[in-house]
Design a protein around this motif. Structure first.
Motif, PDB file in Angstrom:
ATOM      1  N   LYS A  32      27.556  43.505  50.140  1.00  0.00           N
ATOM      2  CA  LYS A  32      28.412  41.794  50.714  1.00  0.00           C
ATOM      3  C   LYS A  32      29.315  42.127  49.659  1.00  0.00           C
ATOM      4  O   LYS A  32      29.454  41.844  48.694  1.00  0.00           O
ATOM      5  CB  LYS A  32      27.216  41.196  50.837  1.00  0.00           C
ATOM      6  CG  LYS A  32      28.096  39.716  51.351  1.00  0.00           C
ATOM      7  CD  LYS A  32      26.508  38.665  51.428  1.00  0.00           C
ATOM      8  CE  LYS A  32      27.958  37.632  52.111  1.00  0.00           C
ATOM      9  NZ  LYS A  32      27.250  36.234  52.243  1.00  0.00           N
ATOM     10  N   PRO A  33      30.508  42.098  51.072  1.00  0.00           N
ATOM     11  CA  PRO A  33      32.036  41.125  49.347  1.00  0.00           C
ATOM     12  C   PRO A  33      31.599  40.570  49.088  1.00  0.00           C
ATOM     13  O   PRO A  33      31.374  39.424  49.267  1.00  0.00           O
ATOM     14  CB  PRO A  33      33.021  41.415  51.281  1.00  0.00           C
ATOM     15  CG  PRO A  33      32.667  42.269  52.194  1.00  0.00           C
ATOM     16  CD  PRO A  33      30.950  42.034  52.114  1.00  0.00           C
ATOM     17  N   LEU A  39      35.520  37.307  52.434  1.00  0.00           N
ATOM     18  CA  LEU A  39      34.341  36.599  53.411  1.00  0.00           C
ATOM     19  C   LEU A  39      34.622  36.139  54.843  1.00  0.00           C
ATOM     20  O   LEU A  39      34.293  35.906  55.764  1.00  0.00           O
ATOM     21  CB  LEU A  39      33.730  36.377  52.590  1.00  0.00           C
ATOM     22  CG  LEU A  39      32.631  37.006  51.059  1.00  0.00           C
ATOM     23  CD1 LEU A  39      32.180  35.678  50.319  1.00  0.00           C
ATOM     24  CD2 LEU A  39      31.627  37.656  51.833  1.00  0.00           C
ATOM     25  N   GLN A  40      35.590  35.175  54.675  1.00  0.00           N
ATOM     26  CA  GLN A  40      36.318  34.507  55.828  1.00  0.00           C
ATOM     27  C   GLN A  40      37.103  35.278  56.032  1.00  0.00           C
ATOM     28  O   GLN A  40      37.137  34.970  57.986  1.00  0.00           O
ATOM     29  CB  GLN A  40      37.373  33.481  54.885  1.00  0.00           C
ATOM     30  CG  GLN A  40      38.110  32.678  55.785  1.00  0.00           C
ATOM     31  CD  GLN A  40      36.878  31.853  56.282  1.00  0.00           C
ATOM     32  OE1 GLN A  40      36.249  30.812  55.742  1.00  0.00           O
ATOM     33  NE2 GLN A  40      37.068  31.783  57.809  1.00  0.00           N
ATOM     34  N   SER A  41      37.340  36.675  56.348  1.00  0.00           N
ATOM     35  CA  SER A  41      37.792  37.534  57.004  1.00  0.00           C
ATOM     36  C   SER A  41      36.730  37.984  58.094  1.00  0.00           C
ATOM     37  O   SER A  41      36.912  37.857  59.384  1.00  0.00           O
ATOM     38  CB  SER A  41      38.645  38.360  56.480  1.00  0.00           C
ATOM     39  OG  SER A  41      40.154  37.828  56.204  1.00  0.00           O
ATOM     40  N   LEU A  42      35.644  37.943  57.581  1.00  0.00           N
ATOM     41  CA  LEU A  42      34.751  38.575  58.124  1.00  0.00           C
ATOM     42  C   LEU A  42      34.051  37.604  59.639  1.00  0.00           C
ATOM     43  O   LEU A  42      33.667  37.932  60.265  1.00  0.00           O
ATOM     44  CB  LEU A  42      32.949  39.539  57.430  1.00  0.00           C
ATOM     45  CG  LEU A  42      33.660  40.333  56.950  1.00  0.00           C
ATOM     46  CD1 LEU A  42      32.608  41.134  55.942  1.00  0.00           C
ATOM     47  CD2 LEU A  42      33.497  41.969  57.702  1.00  0.00           C
ATOM     48  N   GLU A  43      34.124  36.390  59.181  1.00  0.00           N
ATOM     49  CA  GLU A  43      33.096  35.054  59.562  1.00  0.00           C
ATOM     50  C   GLU A  43      34.420  34.885  61.241  1.00  0.00           C
ATOM     51  O   GLU A  43      33.676  34.984  61.553  1.00  0.00           O
ATOM     52  CB  GLU A  43      33.260  33.735  58.618  1.00  0.00           C
ATOM     53  CG  GLU A  43      33.210  33.094  59.489  1.00  0.00           C
ATOM     54  CD  GLU A  43      31.447  33.172  59.378  1.00  0.00           C
ATOM     55  OE1 GLU A  43      31.090  32.108  60.409  1.00  0.00           O
ATOM     56  OE2 GLU A  43      31.033  33.278  59.061  1.00  0.00           O
ATOM     57  N   VAL A 289      30.073  55.410  54.797  1.00  0.00           N
ATOM     58  CA  VAL A 289      30.026  55.957  53.342  1.00  0.00           C
ATOM     59  C   VAL A 289      29.627  53.651  52.691  1.00  0.00           C
ATOM     60  O   VAL A 289      30.696  53.051  52.649  1.00  0.00           O
ATOM     61  CB  VAL A 289      31.491  55.586  53.168  1.00  0.00           C
ATOM     62  CG1 VAL A 289      31.198  56.357  50.950  1.00  0.00           C
ATOM     63  CG2 VAL A 289      31.698  57.079  53.705  1.00  0.00           C
ATOM     64  N   PRO A 290      28.268  54.133  51.855  1.00  0.00           N
ATOM     65  CA  PRO A 290      27.940  52.381  51.995  1.00  0.00           C
ATOM     66  C   PRO A 290      28.532  52.224  49.977  1.00  0.00           C
ATOM     67  O   PRO A 290      29.148  52.977  49.723  1.00  0.00           O
ATOM     68  CB  PRO A 290      26.753  52.803  51.127  1.00  0.00           C
ATOM     69  CG  PRO A 290      26.195  54.617  51.209  1.00  0.00           C
ATOM     70  CD  PRO A 290      27.764  54.686  51.744  1.00  0.00           C
ATOM     71  N   GLY A 291      28.651  51.020  49.784  1.00  0.00           N
ATOM     72  CA  GLY A 291      29.500  50.708  48.564  1.00  0.00           C
ATOM     73  C   GLY A 291      30.248  49.647  49.228  1.00  0.00           C
ATOM     74  O   GLY A 291      30.597  48.560  50.042  1.00  0.00           O
ATOM     75  N   ASP A 292      31.818  49.294  48.393  1.00  0.00           N
ATOM     76  CA  ASP A 292      32.377  48.300  48.484  1.00  0.00           C
ATOM     77  C   ASP A 292      33.109  48.180  49.377  1.00  0.00           C
ATOM     78  O   ASP A 292      33.772  46.932  49.648  1.00  0.00           O
ATOM     79  CB  ASP A 292      33.444  47.928  47.063  1.00  0.00           C
ATOM     80  CG  ASP A 292      32.312  48.101  45.425  1.00  0.00           C
ATOM     81  OD1 ASP A 292      31.788  47.090  45.969  1.00  0.00           O
ATOM     82  OD2 ASP A 292      32.948  48.036  44.807  1.00  0.00           O
ATOM     83  N   TRP A 293      33.762  49.039  50.374  1.00  0.00           N
ATOM     84  CA  TRP A 293      35.013  49.247  51.394  1.00  0.00           C
ATOM     85  C   TRP A 293      33.556  49.651  52.767  1.00  0.00           C
ATOM     86  O   TRP A 293      34.721  49.833  53.608  1.00  0.00           O
ATOM     87  CB  TRP A 293      35.673  50.727  51.055  1.00  0.00           C
ATOM     88  CG  TRP A 293      36.015  50.572  49.424  1.00  0.00           C
ATOM     89  CD1 TRP A 293      35.657  50.642  48.419  1.00  0.00           C
ATOM     90  CD2 TRP A 293      36.888  49.508  49.200  1.00  0.00           C
ATOM     91  NE1 TRP A 293      36.485  50.596  47.178  1.00  0.00           N
ATOM     92  CE2 TRP A 293      37.539  49.144  47.279  1.00  0.00           C
ATOM     93  CE3 TRP A 293      37.464  48.090  49.145  1.00  0.00           C
ATOM     94  CZ2 TRP A 293      37.527  48.643  47.097  1.00  0.00           C
ATOM     95  CZ3 TRP A 293      38.215  47.624  48.829  1.00  0.00           C
ATOM     96  CH2 TRP A 293      38.230  47.651  47.563  1.00  0.00           C
ATOM     97  N   GLU A 294      32.755  49.444  52.787  1.00  0.00           N
ATOM     98  CA  GLU A 294      31.864  49.763  54.071  1.00  0.00           C
ATOM     99  C   GLU A 294      31.787  47.981  54.172  1.00  0.00           C
ATOM    100  O   GLU A 294      30.670  47.816  54.533  1.00  0.00           O
ATOM    101  CB  GLU A 294      31.357  51.023  54.490  1.00  0.00           C
ATOM    102  CG  GLU A 294      31.168  50.551  55.120  1.00  0.00           C
ATOM    103  CD  GLU A 294      30.105  51.464  56.327  1.00  0.00           C
ATOM    104  OE1 GLU A 294      29.272  51.700  57.355  1.00  0.00           O
ATOM    105  OE2 GLU A 294      28.446  51.930  55.472  1.00  0.00           O
ATOM    106  N   ASN A 295      33.013  47.235  54.975  1.00  0.00           N
ATOM    107  CA  ASN A 295      33.013  46.212  55.069  1.00  0.00           C
ATOM    108  C   ASN A 295      31.917  45.367  56.627  1.00  0.00           C
ATOM    109  O   ASN A 295      31.158  44.812  56.200  1.00  0.00           O
ATOM    110  CB  ASN A 295      33.845  45.071  54.801  1.00  0.00           C
ATOM    111  CG  ASN A 295      34.927  45.330  53.336  1.00  0.00           C
ATOM    112  OD1 ASN A 295      36.083  45.199  53.741  1.00  0.00           O
ATOM    113  ND2 ASN A 295      34.289  45.360  52.622  1.00  0.00           N
ATOM    114  N   TYR A 296      32.108  46.503  57.158  1.00  0.00           N
ATOM    115  CA  TYR A 296      30.626  46.343  58.707  1.00  0.00           C
ATOM    116  C   TYR A 296      30.969  47.390  58.840  1.00  0.00           C
ATOM    117  O   TYR A 296      31.546  48.634  59.269  1.00  0.00           O
ATOM    118  CB  TYR A 296      31.535  45.350  59.569  1.00  0.00           C
ATOM    119  CG  TYR A 296      32.910  45.703  60.224  1.00  0.00           C
ATOM    120  CD1 TYR A 296      32.931  46.761  61.589  1.00  0.00           C
ATOM    121  CD2 TYR A 296      33.691  45.116  60.577  1.00  0.00           C
ATOM    122  CE1 TYR A 296      33.697  46.988  61.962  1.00  0.00           C
ATOM    123  CE2 TYR A 296      35.006  45.334  61.140  1.00  0.00           C
ATOM    124  CZ  TYR A 296      34.807  46.149  61.974  1.00  0.00           C
ATOM    125  OH  TYR A 296      36.241  46.548  62.310  1.00  0.00           O
TER     126      TYR A 296
END
Length: 477
Positions: A32-33, A39-43, A289-296
């Motif tokens: 999770k970022p 986080l707001q962008s994802l929401e 690619v799991p990690g900080d840059w796969e936000n969804y």
């Protein structure tokens, strides 16, 4: 089988054919970022629910799969038509010469935006560059681009189609997504002409030739910098080509990842930080690619069988192909509605792909589907957008969503018939601890007769002309 951080899920096919080249598994180890803006962008993105995907490039002139025929793998999706070249090298040469005839004079992004907006789409993801390396934007890193003098369309005032698409859709209220392929099969820094390409991967060992790989990393960085600097507000950076990844991230349980034999780390931390400097809060999707840059996560041509508790999006074609194919078979509108309902009931977003043709427009069949969809969306939009999943999610022919404040539950009824059929009575399970105050059927102006028995609600179906799906809306006390 697809691995997820919390549980295993089974993907159910949304189409009759899924290319293995285009299968994308849900990564294990979702992170999770932590950036509040992200986080707001994802929401906000999760509120949008429905987006337009567009694969478009020079390959549309041949009506073939995007890029993959250049890949020297013996798979069904890489088949080459002998008419386009008797040998592999003849084929590649002729493919690259498509640049010299690409002139999509009917290009009119306003027409696309108007049709997509009417159909309820809220965001767009456009292929700024696919694996073949042909840039649909005005990159300074290569002359293999739509704005090159070698491309006839470069003389058109709308030659930078990425700029035109982004600005037009943005003006219509859409969030903007830039698809970008991390592998580039045209540049010598990825497929070095000294060696023949063997498969989709880099054709030399980056650890043995670090200077060449550094040039590729700079090339990739610079192009993404251009996209996130020169094209206005960009909300999503959608990175494809998951075989370009740190070797340590390979999942040996995934067949296509086992083909990766060399290190292909392009320094996503550096790229991601740059993108966030240019576009604060941008969602980065480094697929698989799991990690900080796969936000969804992005299951492709399929829908998870069960809800996921992480942000996700299914990218699914309206036709059979992501790229333009003459006389493609477009899914009926009822199927598109059913797919949307199943996705949102499991907490996801639906990214529906429509491929423009060589002249720069959609097939009329695609416009017909969008127009048919628009009337159903207009009636039922309150049950679709800014909603979240709620148990029991799916019960027989019924699918559930809820408002974010839990004050409304929406129950979609689907039927397996070729044409939608309402039952004589709607009968379904009420979500746990939801006290009902009012029951409505969206699109029906009269009073709805209903009764509650324990956790079951029964509704006398009123006479109404309903297409695709009925939506019952429950309001709490």
């Amino acid at each position: 089988m697809i691995k997820n951080t919390f549980f295993n899920i089974i993907l159910i096919s949304a189409t009759t054919f899924i290319s293995k080249a285009q299968e994308h598994n849900v990564s294990a180890g979702y992170q999770k970022p932590t950036d509040p803006q992200v986080l707001q962008s994802l929401e906000t993105w999760q509120d949008l629910k429905f987006g337009l995907f567009m694969h478009w490039g020079t390959y549309s002139q041949w009506g073939i799969v995007e890029s993959w025929s250049l890949c020297p793998e013996d798979e069904g999706w890489t088949q080459r038509n002998p008419e386009h070249g008797e040998t592999y090298y003849d084929y590649v040469k002729n493919y690259e010469h498509l640049q010299k005839t690409f002139n999509p004079v009917d290009f009119n992004p306003k027409k696309w935006a108007d049709a997509a907006k009417a159909a309820g789409m809220k965001y767009v993801v456009f292929t700024t560059k696919h694996h073949d390396g042909f840039a649909m934007f005005d990159t300074k890193e290569s002359d293999y681009k739509i704005t090159s003098p070698n491309t006839p369309f470069s003389k058109n005032p709308k030659a930078d189609v990425t700029k035109e698409i982004f600005s037009t859709f943005r003006d219509e209220g859409f969030k903007i997504g830039a698809y970008f392929s991390k592998p580039d099969w045209h540049t010598e820094y990825y497929w070095w002409p000294y060696f023949p390409p063997k498969d989709r991967n880099v054709n030399y060992d980056p650890l043995k030739y670090p200077d060449r790989w550094e040039k590729y990393k700079a090339f990739t960085y610079n192009q993404i910098n251009e996209l996130t600097s020169n094209y206005g507000k960009v909300d999503i950076l959608w990175l494809d080509g998951g075989w370009v990844r740190p070797f340590k991230t390979i999942d040996q349980n995934v067949e296509w990842q086992r083909t990766i034999q060399v290190e292909q780390d392009i320094d996503m931390d550096k790229i991601g930080r740059m993108a966030r400097r240019n576009q604060p809060g941008i969602i980065v999707v480094d697929r698989t690619v799991p990690g900080d840059w796969e936000n969804y996560v992005t299951p492709e041509q399929a829908i998870p069988e069960h809800p996921l508790d992480i942000p996700w999006e299914s990218c699914i074609t309206m036709g059979n192909s992501f790229s333009y194919v003459p006389n493609d078979h477009y899914k009926p509108t009822k199927k598109i509605v059913e797919t949307l309902v199943k996705i949102i009931s499991r907490g996801g977003n639906y990214l529906l792909n429509i491929a423009p043709g060589p002249h720069g427009d959609f097939d009329q069949a695609a416009y017909d589907r969008l127009q048919e969809l628009s009337s159903w969306i207009a009636i039922n939009e309150s049950a679709i957008f800014a909603t979240r999943a709620i148990a029991p999610y799916h019960d027989g022919d019924y699918y559930y969503t809820r408002s974010k404040d839990y004050k409304t539950v929406n129950v979609f009824h689907l039927s397996e018939d070729n044409d939608y059929q309402q039952p004589e009575t709607f009968q379904f399970t009420i979500p746990e601890n939801f006290p009902i105050k009012e029951v409505k059927i969206l699109g029906f102006e009269g009073k709805v007769k209903w009764k509650k028995n324990n956790n079951t609600l029964t509704i006398n179906t009123p006479k109404m002309d309903t297409k695709y799906s009925s939506v019952i809306q429950l309001t709490s006390k």
